[in-house]
Write a protein that holds these residues in place. Structure first.
Motif, mmCIF file in Angstrom:
data_model
loop_
_atom_site.group_PDB
_atom_site.id
_atom_site.type_symbol
_atom_site.label_atom_id
_atom_site.label_comp_id
_atom_site.label_asym_id
_atom_site.label_seq_id
_atom_site.Cartn_x
_atom_site.Cartn_y
_atom_site.Cartn_z
ATOM 1 N N GLY A 210 0.799 -1.220 0.000
ATOM 2 C CA GLY A 210 0.000 0.000 0.000
ATOM 3 C C GLY A 210 0.828 1.265 0.000
ATOM 4 N N ALA A 211 2.158 1.120 -0.095
ATOM 5 C CA ALA A 211 3.045 2.286 -0.087
ATOM 6 C C ALA A 211 2.801 3.155 -1.309
ATOM 7 C CB ALA A 211 4.500 1.835 -0.046
ATOM 8 N N VAL A 212 2.925 4.482 -1.134
ATOM 9 C CA VAL A 212 2.772 5.431 -2.232
ATOM 10 C C VAL A 212 4.065 5.454 -3.042
ATOM 11 C CG1 VAL A 212 2.330 7.815 -2.883
ATOM 12 C CG2 VAL A 212 1.136 6.821 -0.916
ATOM 13 N N LEU A 213 3.972 5.093 -4.321
ATOM 14 C CA LEU A 213 5.133 5.072 -5.208
ATOM 15 C C LEU A 213 5.286 6.377 -5.976
ATOM 16 C CD1 LEU A 213 4.630 1.480 -6.659
ATOM 17 C CD2 LEU A 213 5.999 2.170 -4.670
ATOM 18 N N ALA A 214 4.174 7.051 -6.249
ATOM 19 C CA ALA A 214 4.182 8.325 -6.969
ATOM 20 C C ALA A 214 2.816 8.961 -6.811
ATOM 21 C CB ALA A 214 4.510 8.114 -8.451
ATOM 22 N N GLU A 215 2.732 10.245 -7.111
ATOM 23 C CA GLU A 215 1.442 10.926 -7.022
ATOM 24 C C GLU A 215 1.440 12.148 -7.919
ATOM 25 O OE1 GLU A 215 1.295 13.705 -3.268
ATOM 26 O OE2 GLU A 215 2.075 11.734 -2.693
ATOM 27 N N THR A 216 0.250 12.546 -8.322
ATOM 28 C CA THR A 216 0.071 13.762 -9.103
ATOM 29 C C THR A 216 -0.229 14.926 -8.159
ATOM 30 O OG1 THR A 216 -2.330 13.590 -9.332
ATOM 31 C CG2 THR A 216 -0.969 12.384 -10.935
ATOM 32 N N PRO A 217 -0.206 16.140 -8.669
ATOM 33 C CA PRO A 217 -0.790 17.255 -7.914
ATOM 34 C C PRO A 217 -2.296 17.028 -7.769
ATOM 35 C CG PRO A 217 0.579 18.044 -9.737
ATOM 36 C CD PRO A 217 0.387 16.580 -9.944
ATOM 37 N N PRO A 218 -2.995 17.816 -6.959
ATOM 38 C CA PRO A 218 -4.452 17.669 -6.806
ATOM 39 C C PRO A 218 -5.178 18.147 -8.069
ATOM 40 C CG PRO A 218 -3.654 19.485 -5.456
ATOM 41 C CD PRO A 218 -2.438 18.816 -6.017
ATOM 42 N N LEU A 219 -5.384 17.243 -9.020
ATOM 43 C CA LEU A 219 -5.912 17.589 -10.339
ATOM 44 C C LEU A 219 -7.422 17.821 -10.340
ATOM 45 C CD1 LEU A 219 -3.928 14.935 -12.429
ATOM 46 C CD2 LEU A 219 -3.319 17.339 -12.024
ATOM 47 N N ALA A 220 -8.134 17.192 -9.402
ATOM 48 C CA ALA A 220 -9.598 17.276 -9.407
ATOM 49 C C ALA A 220 -10.135 17.811 -8.090
ATOM 50 C CB ALA A 220 -10.190 15.901 -9.706
ATOM 51 N N ALA A 221 -9.385 18.690 -7.446
ATOM 52 C CA ALA A 221 -9.773 19.201 -6.127
ATOM 53 C C ALA A 221 -11.074 19.994 -6.190
ATOM 54 C CB ALA A 221 -8.657 20.058 -5.549
ATOM 55 N N GLU A 222 -11.226 20.815 -7.201
ATOM 56 C CA GLU A 222 -12.433 21.639 -7.313
ATOM 57 C C GLU A 222 -13.673 20.776 -7.495
ATOM 58 O OE1 GLU A 222 -14.249 25.171 -10.212
ATOM 59 O OE2 GLU A 222 -12.123 24.624 -10.356
ATOM 60 N N SER A 223 -13.554 19.720 -8.289
ATOM 61 C CA SER A 223 -14.685 18.813 -8.513
ATOM 62 C C SER A 223 -15.106 18.134 -7.222
ATOM 63 C CB SER A 223 -14.309 17.764 -9.558
ATOM 64 O OG SER A 223 -14.051 18.363 -10.806
ATOM 65 N N LEU A 224 -14.152 17.617 -6.490
ATOM 66 C CA LEU A 224 -14.465 16.907 -5.261
ATOM 67 C C LEU A 224 -15.031 17.854 -4.201
ATOM 68 C CD1 LEU A 224 -11.376 14.588 -5.330
ATOM 69 C CD2 LEU A 224 -13.746 13.822 -5.333
ATOM 70 N N ALA A 225 -14.516 19.073 -4.145
ATOM 71 C CA ALA A 225 -15.031 20.050 -3.193
ATOM 72 C C ALA A 225 -16.476 20.420 -3.517
ATOM 73 C CB ALA A 225 -14.155 21.290 -3.192
ATOM 74 N N ALA A 226 -16.838 20.311 -4.809
ATOM 75 C CA ALA A 226 -18.193 20.645 -5.239
ATOM 76 C C ALA A 226 -19.139 19.451 -5.147
ATOM 77 C CB ALA A 226 -18.166 21.180 -6.671
ATOM 78 N N GLY A 227 -18.649 18.325 -4.641
ATOM 79 C CA GLY A 227 -19.492 17.145 -4.501
ATOM 80 C C GLY A 227 -19.625 16.331 -5.761
ATOM 81 N N MET A 228 -18.812 16.618 -6.788
ATOM 82 C CA MET A 228 -18.826 15.838 -8.021
ATOM 83 C C MET A 228 -17.942 14.600 -7.847
ATOM 84 S SD MET A 228 -18.479 18.908 -10.787
ATOM 85 C CE MET A 228 -19.662 20.255 -10.822
ATOM 86 N N THR A 229 -18.135 13.614 -8.711
ATOM 87 C CA THR A 229 -17.380 12.371 -8.613
ATOM 88 C C THR A 229 -16.511 12.181 -9.845
ATOM 89 O OG1 THR A 229 -19.201 11.397 -7.354
ATOM 90 C CG2 THR A 229 -17.536 9.887 -8.207
ATOM 91 N N PRO A 230 -15.249 12.524 -9.773
ATOM 92 C CA PRO A 230 -14.349 12.250 -10.900
ATOM 93 C C PRO A 230 -14.210 10.746 -11.122
ATOM 94 C CG PRO A 230 -13.382 13.835 -9.390
ATOM 95 C CD PRO A 230 -14.570 13.226 -8.699
ATOM 96 N N THR A 231 -13.827 10.373 -12.329
ATOM 97 C CA THR A 231 -13.640 8.971 -12.669
ATOM 98 C C THR A 231 -12.175 8.695 -12.934
ATOM 99 O OG1 THR A 231 -15.830 8.744 -13.626
ATOM 100 C CG2 THR A 231 -14.177 7.196 -14.366
ATOM 101 N N LEU A 232 -11.691 7.580 -12.395
ATOM 102 C CA LEU A 232 -10.316 7.140 -12.622
ATOM 103 C C LEU A 232 -10.354 5.814 -13.370
ATOM 104 C CD1 LEU A 232 -7.274 7.546 -12.080
ATOM 105 C CD2 LEU A 232 -7.598 6.308 -9.925
ATOM 106 N N ILE A 233 -9.762 5.789 -14.561
ATOM 107 C CA ILE A 233 -9.771 4.616 -15.434
ATOM 108 C C ILE A 233 -8.331 4.210 -15.702
ATOM 109 C CG2 ILE A 233 -10.548 3.676 -17.643
ATOM 110 C CD1 ILE A 233 -12.458 6.122 -17.824
#
Length: 407
Positions: free
Chosen positions: A339-362
């Motif tokens: 479960g270790a974090v190997l890499a990460e992006t910046p917060p790309l969908a922060a505004e969507s999540l704050a607005a209660g929207m559900t981004p999709t990860l494929i």
């Protein structure tokens, strides 16, 4: 199947970088069916490489397709406004107030065990399957044979569609079974299907049916069924105490039980996801962690969550990657053993999540795609290269639903 996924509409200006494509490890399809035409359908063109694209439906029902190879956008048509959507990598099954609308993206891949065939045809709106209440759709990894299951919570109707007929642009119900209304499942398994049954509105078991709606005699306990996905090993059905794994042996439907580890108190998975067809799947254990299910080994692993998460999916590549969407909008690349974090992006969908929207990860073999509805963007991420953002697609309208098709 992929279980329900929220998708993203693409209709705007595009900013582009680099892409890649390749092959995937070959294992026999799990459905127990074959196709002598290798997935070929009259009017379709066989091509040399997968025709990957993003087929989308906006909040008002406008359907379009972005070709990820040349970045052209094609308008397909309009359907009633959708509320949810499921895909098998070719068809989009969009839930509406009156049932399920079906869109054929016109691009698909046929997995022929040791090699692949790629096809392209004109996209089309195929029509609707009528039903009442929320619809849960279950698919297989084959888009020209087998069945597609729809369970309508409001009426209780259990519907199995003929996927081969869909490939010929026809909607044909192999069966429609009346049941007690509940949040249930109809899960295709080769030429069979598993159908949940309920008592007092709560799912309690699954029964086996043939494609013509005859009971097989199989009846397995499955309390609070939720979540289903098809891997190369078989079809997974989530239950309160673990999962059922169904496959066809010869001409017989068989089900194995994979219980959660003894003594666990972590919540059950209600939504499985993975790179299409691969044996390993993942899902959130509520807010307590990540469940990883290896359907080949019939084993569960519970991993700690490195941050509060919205979604997780298993890439199941040689490096054992998991991908997760954090509540702050970052995409995390995780190790599937620790479960270790190997890499990460910046917060790309922060505004969507704050607005209660559900981004999709494929996730596919080489890239991940993240929708950011409020930001009007879709990101292509190279998760094997330190979570590098490889391409950014800007959209002119508020994104709603998107699927990666052609795989």
């Amino acid at each position: 199947m992929r279980s329900r996924i929220t998708l993203f509409a693409l209709t705007g200006a595009l900013t582009v970088a680099l892409a890649a494509c390749g092959t995937t490890p070959a294992e026999p399809p799990s459905s127990g069916t074959t196709d002598d035409g290798h997935g070929d359908i009259a009017g379709a063109e066989e091509v040399a490489e997968p025709q990957l694209g993003l087929t989308s439906i906006d909040p008002h029902g406008t359907v379009s397709h972005l070709d990820l190879l040349d970045e052209r956008v094609t308008d397909i048509g309009e359907i009633p406004a959708p509320t949810d959507m499921t895909t098998d990598g070719r068809y989009l099954f969009a839930e509406t107030s009156d049932g399920v609308e079906i869109v054929d993206s016109g691009v698909w891949t046929w997995d022929h065990v040791d090699h692949f065939h790629y096809y392209r045809a004109e996209p089309a709106l195929l029509g609707a399957v009528d039903g009442k209440g929320d619809a849960t759709i279950a698919t297989t990894n084959l888009s020209t044979t087998g069945g597609t299951g729809i369970s309508f919570a409001g009426s209780g109707d259990a519907v199995l569609l003929d996927t081969h007929a869909l490939s010929k642009r026809e909607i044909s119900e192999l069966f429609r079974i009346e049941r007690e209304p509940h949040d249930g499942l109809v899960v295709p398994v080769g030429s069979f299907a598993l159908v949940t049954e309920a008592t007092d509105g709560i799912g309690t078991s699954v029964r086996g049916y043939t494609a013509d709606g005859e009971e097989t005699g199989l009846d397995e306990s499955c309390v609070a069924p939720a979540g289903t996905i098809t891997t190369r090993v078989g079809a997974v059905v989530g239950c309160a105490d673990g999962a059922l794994l169904a496959h066809v042996d010869g001409d017989e439907l068989q089900v194995e039980r994979i219980p959660y580890p003894e003594g666990t108190t972590a919540p059950a998975v209600t939504d499985f996801d993975n790179r299409e067809g691969r044996p390993t799947v993942a899902g959130l254990a509520g807010s307590e962690g990540i469940w990883v299910l290896d359907t080949r080994a019939r084993s569960w692993t519970l991993l700690p969550s490195p941050a509060p998460l919205v979604h997780v999916t298993a890439v199941d590549d040689e490096d054992g990657h998991l991908l997760a969407l954090a509540q702050d909008g970052r995409v995390l690349v995780l190790d599937d053993e620790s479960g270790a974090v190997l890499a990460e992006t910046p917060p790309l969908a922060a505004e969507s999540l704050a607005a209660g929207m559900t981004p999709t990860l494929i996730a596919d073999q080489h890239r991940a795609y993240l929708s950011a509805p409020a930001e009007h963007r879709l990101y292509e991420i190279d998760y094997a290269d330190a979570a590098r953002v490889a391409r950014t697609f800007d959209t002119a309208t508020e994104p709603a639903f998107v699927a990666e098709t052609g795989r």
